[in-house]
Design an enzyme around this catalytic site. Structure first.
Site, PDB file in Angstrom:
ATOM      1  N   CYS A   1      18.090  13.149  36.210  1.00  0.00           N
ATOM      2  CA  CYS A   1      18.493  13.916  35.025  1.00  0.00           C
ATOM      3  C   CYS A   1      18.131  13.173  33.738  1.00  0.00           C
ATOM      4  CB  CYS A   1      19.979  14.231  35.082  1.00  0.00           C
ATOM      5  SG  CYS A   1      20.963  12.804  35.502  1.00  0.00           S
TER       6      CYS A   1
ATOM      7  N   GLU B   1      27.995  16.805  34.364  1.00  0.00           N
ATOM      8  CA  GLU B   1      26.813  16.000  34.045  1.00  0.00           C
ATOM      9  C   GLU B   1      25.640  16.816  34.553  1.00  0.00           C
ATOM     10  OE1 GLU B   1      23.812  14.171  34.027  1.00  0.00           O
ATOM     11  OE2 GLU B   1      24.496  12.937  35.690  1.00  0.00           O
TER      12      GLU B   1
ATOM     13  N   LYS C   1      32.401  16.702  47.773  1.00  0.00           N
ATOM     14  CA  LYS C   1      31.438  17.588  48.444  1.00  0.00           C
ATOM     15  C   LYS C   1      30.026  17.144  48.058  1.00  0.00           C
ATOM     16  CE  LYS C   1      28.889  20.903  47.777  1.00  0.00           C
ATOM     17  NZ  LYS C   1      27.812  20.547  48.721  1.00  0.00           N
TER      18      LYS C   1
ATOM     19  N   GLU D   1      13.744  21.746  32.608  1.00  0.00           N
ATOM     20  CA  GLU D   1      13.829  20.556  33.462  1.00  0.00           C
ATOM     21  C   GLU D   1      12.967  20.796  34.703  1.00  0.00           C
ATOM     22  OE1 GLU D   1      17.672  19.580  35.370  1.00  0.00           O
ATOM     23  OE2 GLU D   1      17.297  17.533  34.715  1.00  0.00           O
TER      24      GLU D   1
HETATM   25  P1  NDP Z   1      22.721  22.387  42.231  1.00  0.00           P
HETATM   26  O1  NDP Z   1      23.298  22.316  40.885  1.00  0.00           O
HETATM   27  O2  NDP Z   1      22.625  23.698  42.929  1.00  0.00           O
HETATM   28  O3  NDP Z   1      23.496  21.401  43.259  1.00  0.00           O
HETATM   29  C1  NDP Z   1      24.360  20.362  42.881  1.00  0.00           C
HETATM   30  C2  NDP Z   1      25.629  20.397  43.729  1.00  0.00           C
HETATM   31  O4  NDP Z   1      26.375  21.584  43.435  1.00  0.00           O
HETATM   32  C3  NDP Z   1      25.369  20.431  45.231  1.00  0.00           C
HETATM   33  O5  NDP Z   1      26.361  19.693  45.899  1.00  0.00           O
HETATM   34  C4  NDP Z   1      25.499  21.906  45.546  1.00  0.00           C
HETATM   35  O6  NDP Z   1      25.792  22.153  46.890  1.00  0.00           O
HETATM   36  C5  NDP Z   1      26.651  22.293  44.637  1.00  0.00           C
HETATM   37  N1  NDP Z   1      26.754  23.721  44.344  1.00  0.00           N
HETATM   38  C6  NDP Z   1      25.778  24.660  44.381  1.00  0.00           C
HETATM   39  N2  NDP Z   1      26.272  25.880  44.069  1.00  0.00           N
HETATM   40  C7  NDP Z   1      27.607  25.711  43.825  1.00  0.00           C
HETATM   41  C8  NDP Z   1      28.668  26.593  43.456  1.00  0.00           C
HETATM   42  N3  NDP Z   1      28.459  27.902  43.264  1.00  0.00           N
HETATM   43  N4  NDP Z   1      29.897  26.076  43.291  1.00  0.00           N
HETATM   44  C9  NDP Z   1      30.126  24.761  43.461  1.00  0.00           C
HETATM   45  N5  NDP Z   1      29.163  23.880  43.829  1.00  0.00           N
HETATM   46  C10 NDP Z   1      27.904  24.338  44.004  1.00  0.00           C
HETATM   47  O7  NDP Z   1      21.291  21.725  42.175  1.00  0.00           O
HETATM   48  P2  NDP Z   1      20.047  22.039  43.126  1.00  0.00           P
HETATM   49  O8  NDP Z   1      20.174  21.200  44.313  1.00  0.00           O
HETATM   50  O9  NDP Z   1      19.916  23.498  43.407  1.00  0.00           O
HETATM   51  O10 NDP Z   1      18.843  21.596  42.207  1.00  0.00           O
HETATM   52  C11 NDP Z   1      18.260  22.558  41.334  1.00  0.00           C
HETATM   53  C12 NDP Z   1      17.938  21.936  40.000  1.00  0.00           C
HETATM   54  O11 NDP Z   1      19.117  21.427  39.415  1.00  0.00           O
HETATM   55  C13 NDP Z   1      16.998  20.770  40.031  1.00  0.00           C
HETATM   56  O12 NDP Z   1      15.674  21.188  40.102  1.00  0.00           O
HETATM   57  C14 NDP Z   1      17.349  20.079  38.740  1.00  0.00           C
HETATM   58  O13 NDP Z   1      16.672  20.712  37.676  1.00  0.00           O
HETATM   59  C15 NDP Z   1      18.834  20.293  38.619  1.00  0.00           C
HETATM   60  N6  NDP Z   1      19.627  19.143  39.120  1.00  0.00           N
HETATM   61  C16 NDP Z   1      20.110  18.244  38.246  1.00  0.00           C
HETATM   62  C17 NDP Z   1      20.780  17.139  38.702  1.00  0.00           C
HETATM   63  C18 NDP Z   1      21.318  16.106  37.781  1.00  0.00           C
HETATM   64  O14 NDP Z   1      21.395  14.937  38.163  1.00  0.00           O
HETATM   65  N7  NDP Z   1      21.758  16.473  36.596  1.00  0.00           N
HETATM   66  C19 NDP Z   1      20.967  16.873  40.125  1.00  0.00           C
HETATM   67  C20 NDP Z   1      20.453  17.919  40.979  1.00  0.00           C
HETATM   68  C21 NDP Z   1      19.805  18.983  40.467  1.00  0.00           C
HETATM   69  P3  NDP Z   1      24.644  22.440  47.997  1.00  0.00           P
HETATM   70  O15 NDP Z   1      23.357  22.036  47.408  1.00  0.00           O
HETATM   71  O16 NDP Z   1      25.072  21.601  49.128  1.00  0.00           O
HETATM   72  O17 NDP Z   1      24.712  23.880  48.314  1.00  0.00           O
END
Ligand code: NDP
Length: 452
Positions: free
Chosen positions: A262, A228, A153, A354
């Site tokens: 990250c 991660e 996903k 972050e």
């Molecule tokens: P999220 O953690 O929300 O998104 C990461 C993935 O998880 C996406 O595919 C998202 O789907 C999915 N997801 C969201 N909610 C759920 C849930 N309840 N159950 C299962 N999967 C879920 O990150 P954001 O895009 O909201 O980014 C917000 C912050 O997160 C950033 O500002 C950053 O600080 C951090 N982040 C860290 C990352 C890293 O590499 N460690 C990567 C991205 C974000 P969808 O978005 O399609 O709804």
């Protein structure tokens, strides 16, 4: 329902794709479950050969995939080519894994004892928007090599290259149902993968908040989970370092991918006695960063992924704290200039949370002990750097830092052949290298009595 996929440099819709929901997720899990017994039973060299063919098929389409990733992620085309190159390298690396997935023989009384690394079954993969296909490949390649089938996903903001991969996999000869992609909301499709009884494991990259929710949800079915998550990594610059190199490389260690990384070294810790010189050098390096059209060769930094992300990033910046500000285009698109905040205390919000944008903080330190204490004073523990010409000090500090991935006189974190992952609230489990396979298999112990 359709997902409108935006191009962050123009804020315009670049594609529309059907939005998956619970029904599509269940169907993808069912396809993966059906494909699993044959995929798992495939002789190891044949599984390896198919992964090599997949790597070749991606390589043949490298430029198109890079353009797609550059436009959809807002990332410089040079970076996007590097990422798709890493995808190819990751599939090639794990193509050799099936034949090397060996167990142990253990001396016991009365017979022979041996262990096997067995695949888990259907694995759910949930990935973010910052490095869409690259992070997906870090999960898909070891999962498939170990004999699992997958349902990926991708983030709704950046589903395009994942959907391409779903098309490429069968063309490369992988059986139908081995690689499945569902593009839909995390709260629906991601949550369904977490809850689904036929999903044996979830591997997740994203925010610490969602990671927490996934770990809690997975407890319902005792799913294996790897996480991660976020970071607030320290870039520790000692006065005896090559300050020119440390300052020249510090900006892109935060501003690469517009800070949406990250591993971003967003806390630059500088020894007091070198602070003035370091700030002079840093200013020149930040002002030289070329921010602009991601598709233009030579661009070093593009826009942020979304208006929402720009609002989050802006909330960390108050003008009175800005020591250095680079340039950014005006007009449409989610632009934000490279920004260095100073002075900042280690417990101020920009140094604690972050930011996931092009904002660095500079924090002075007194001595080695102070540097270690500041570096570790965070809930995160993903990566970090140490700059010094004193080799023994470098190793002492590397061992003392509470982070999973450290580099000395370098800001790199990721190599396909080496393990990657976090300490503390940056997550658990390891991706890449030989270690990743441990997280896509369970150990089976078989005792065979040989007494006559
Ligand atoms: P999220 O953690 O929300 O998104 C990461 C993935 O998880 C996406 O595919 C998202 O789907 C999915 N997801 C969201 N909610 C759920 C849930 N309840 N159950 C299962 N999967 C879920 O990150 P954001 O895009 O909201 O980014 C917000 C912050 O997160 C950033 O500002 C950053 O600080 C951090 N982040 C860290 C990352 C890293 O590499 N460690 C990567 C991205 C974000 P969808 O978005 O399609 O709804």
């Amino acid at each position: 329902m359709m997902i409108e996929v935006l191009e962050p440099s123009t804020a315009q819709v670049m594609a529309e794709v059907p939005q998956a929901g619970v029904g599509e997720t269940d169907a993808a899990v069912a396809r993966a479950k059906e494909a699993y017994p044959d995929w798992r039973a495939l002789p190891a060299p044949d599984r390896g050969r198919l992964l090599r063919r997949l790597a070749n098929a991606i390589e043949e389409r490298l430029e198109n995939l890079a353009i797609l990733e550059s436009r959809n992620g807002g990332k410089p085309i040079g970076d996007a080519r590097g990422e798709i190159g890493t995808v190819v390298e990751t599939f090639r690396y794990y193509a050799s894994a099936p034949e090397r997935l060996t167990g142990k023989t253990i001396p016991v009384t009365g017979g022979v004892d041996m262990t096997f690394r067995e695949p888990l079954g259907v694995v759910g993969l949930i990935t973010p928007w910052n490095f869409p296909l690259m992070i997906a490949s870090w999960k898909i390649a070891p999962a498939l090599a170990a004999g699992n089938t997958v349902v990926l996903k991708p983030a709704e903001l950046t589903p395009l290259t994942a959907l391409e991969l779903e098309r490429i996999a069968p063309e490369a000869g992988l059986p139908e149902g081995v690689v499945n992609v569902v593009a839909g909301p995390g709260s629906v499709c991601g949550q369904r993968l977490v809850d689904h009884e036929d999903v044996a494991k979830v591997a997740f990259t994203g925010s610490t908040d969602v990671g927490r929710r996934i770990a809690a949800g997975a407890a319902g079915t005792i799913k294996r989970v790897t996480l991660e998550l976020g970071g607030k990594s320290a870039n520790v610059v000692f006065a005896d370092a090559d300050l020119g190199r440390a300052a020249a490389q510090a900006p892109m260690a935060v501003f690469g991918n517009a800070g949406q990384d990250c591993c971003a070294r967003s806390r630059i810790l500088v020894e007091n006695s070198a602070l003035d010189r370091f700030m002079e050098l840093l200013e020149a390096a930040v002002e030289a960063i070329r921010v602009g059209d991601p598709l233009e060769e030579g661009t070093q930094m593009g826009p942020l992924i979304s208006e929402g992300q720009r609002e989050i990033v802006a909330s960390f910046v108050s003008d009175s704290r800005v020591a250095i500000r680079g340039s950014a285009p005006e007009g449409p698109g989610f632009w934000f200039p490279p920004t260095v905040l100073y002075p900042v205390a280690n417990n101020d919000r920009p140094a604690r949370e972050e930011i996931f944008g092009p904002v660095a903080t500079v924090i002075p330190f007194r001595d080695e002990a102070d540097a270690i204490a500041l570096a570790n004073e965070t809930i995160y523990g993903l990566s970090g750097s140490i700059w010094t010409r004193d080799g023994a000090k470098a190793l002492r500090v590397a061992r003392a830092m509470e982070a999973g991935v450290i580099s000395v006189n370098s800001n790199t974190s990721v190599r396909v052949a080496t393990p990657f992952g976090g300490f503390k609230q940056s997550g658990y489990g390891r991706e890449l290298g030989p270690d990743a396979l441990d997280y896509y298999t369970d150990v089976k112990n078989v005792y065979y009595a040989t007494e006559a």
